[in-house]
Design an enzyme around this catalytic site. Structure first.
Site, short mmCIF file in Angstrom:
data_model
loop_
_atom_site.label_atom_id
_atom_site.label_comp_id
_atom_site.label_asym_id
_atom_site.label_seq_id
_atom_site.Cartn_x
_atom_site.Cartn_y
_atom_site.Cartn_z
N VAL A 20 -9.51 22.88 -2.73
CA VAL A 20 -8.73 21.77 -1.93
C VAL A 20 -8.90 21.69 -0.62
O VAL A 20 -9.41 22.83 -0.11
CB VAL A 20 -7.21 22.18 -2.03
CG1 VAL A 20 -6.54 22.28 -3.53
CG2 VAL A 20 -6.74 23.81 -1.58
N CYS A 21 -9.19 20.66 -0.06
CA CYS A 21 -9.90 20.45 1.29
C CYS A 21 -9.44 19.38 1.98
O CYS A 21 -8.55 18.43 1.39
CB CYS A 21 -11.29 20.31 1.06
SG CYS A 21 -12.07 21.07 -0.36
N THR A 22 -9.80 19.43 3.15
CA THR A 22 -9.63 18.11 4.05
C THR A 22 -10.80 17.71 4.63
O THR A 22 -11.53 18.49 5.46
CB THR A 22 -8.52 18.15 5.21
OG1 THR A 22 -7.30 18.86 4.57
CG2 THR A 22 -8.30 17.22 6.17
#
Length: 389
Positions: free
Chosen positions: A135-137
């Site tokens: 999960v990332c931005t």
């Protein structure tokens, strides 16, 4: 794996005192950059002129204790599966996957296993995890002069072993020591740079200096990558590309933003994901939302409300994010507050240091500028009070 996540989610909300994790209204950070010198990651050369089995030998031998610690955390987390015999099956059956992978990836994994004396099945598992569990931005932003910057937080380890005593995710803690900038070179010249984990041979974050920057975020859909893995392993269908191997292939071979964008949009892949691509010219920033066989509603920089950046977390940009995992809204709010004139390593690092964009899962923040070829990466630690994800 879905059952494992559900069990850990129930355990998390059963045993964690959420009052200790409550945060005041988010305020955009303006003072975080630069990160501590002690958290800046090392630069390592991967020599592409060597045979694939030899490329990762030195660094993985050096990082063997850290790799073993990570694998032990995975074993701790999965110990209840098959009465503790899960890794027996992993070491018996997963080595087969290495024989099915395209060049040079299977050979690189075999070389890592030989160099570290870690069973090949466990090395394969370590590499597969990233196909289905990040999960990332990610952000691509443009200065008023048309210069492009690409930055991202890599968050990993969701529901994989919450440490109640320390309010940390066990797998995230074990991953941080493995973070490095890998400079892949031919004839002594850097062809591309990948920010990742020692012993992981795909690309989640990378740059081809002067040409493109690229990050990959997980896309939350019901089947995830499991259908693709089933087809690859059980059905013997090999016409799909592993999402992180496709990214590395393009960092190696792409000659332009348009070439990379076309390939990332149209190539059949094993798992749904988001590819966030930056180029070397004004306006060249795009979010490519992928199903396994096609892209959906690509969004370029010019199509956004701001017009000078794209920002992607783990939810389709045309839908609202999950209410308990909204990193998009504070991320965009902080980008808008930063303003275009402050686009650069400092501004983007500050945005990515704002809770909950920065959270307990965040293992590293990377900053890339394609024209200069500069990459700057920091290990990240989110001290309480901090969101779990």
């Amino acid at each position: 794996m879905q059952l494992v996540i559900i069990i850990n989610l129930l355990l998390f909300f059963t045993f964690v005192d959420l009052h200790t994790l409550q945060i005041e209204d988010t305020k955009c950070r303006t003072d975080a950059y630069p990160g501590p010198t002690t958290d800046k990651v090392d630069d390592v050369v991967i020599n592409l002129d060597l045979e694939p089995e030899e490329r990762w030998k030195d660094i993985t031998r050096r990082m063997k204790p850290e790799l073993l610690q990570l694998l032990q955390e995975i074993k701790n987390f999965t110990n209840f599966i098959l009465k503790g015999k899960l890794f027996n099956y992993i070491n018996e059956y997963l080595p087969y996957i290495a024989t099915t992978l395209p060049e040079p990836y299977g050979r690189e994994l075999k070389g890592i296993a030989a160099a570290t004396e870690i069973p090949l099945g466990e090395i394969v598992l370590y590499n597969i995890f990233y196909e289905v569990f990040t999960v990332c931005t990610s952000i691509v932003a443009e200065t008023p002069e048309g210069k492009l910057y690409h930055a991202r937080n890599l968050d990993f380890g969701l529901f994989l072993g919450w440490d109640v005593a320390n309010n940390t995710w066990a797998l995230s803690e074990a991953l941080r020591p493995l973070v490095m900038n890998f400079h892949f070179q031919r004839s002594g010249k850097t062809v591309y740079v990948i920010t990742g984990f020692a012993g992981f041979v795909g690309a989640i974050t990378g740059m081809k200096p002067g040409v493109i920057t690229l990050t990959m975020n997980e896309r939350f859909v019901p089947d995830g990558g499991f259908v693709g893995l089933f087809e690859w392993l059980i059905m013997g269908e090999r016409d799909s590309h592993w999402v992180t191997f496709l990214a590395r292939d393009l960092l190696d071979t792409a000659t332009s933003f348009d070439v990379a964008s076309t390939a990332l949009s149209n190539t059949k892949i094993l798992a749904p994901c988001y590819y966030i691509l930056g180029g070397n010219s004004s306006g060249q920033g795009i979010i490519i939302t992928r199903e396994r066989t096609k892209s959906m509603y690509p969004m370029s920089m010019s199509q956004t409300k701001a017009g000078w950046y794209v920002l992607q977390t783990n939810y389709d940009h045309w839908k609202a994010p999950l209410i308990v995992d909204d990193r998009r809204t504070p991320g965009k709010a902080c980008m808008d507050e930063m303003t275009q004139k402050n686009v650069g390593f400092e501004g983007l690092y500050n945005v990515l240091s704002t809770i909950p964009v920065l959270n307990k899962l965040t293992t590293y923040t990377v900053l890339m500028q394609v024209n200069s070829g500069k990459v700057e990466t920091y290990r990240r630690y989110c001290k309480d009070p901090c969101f779990p994800w």
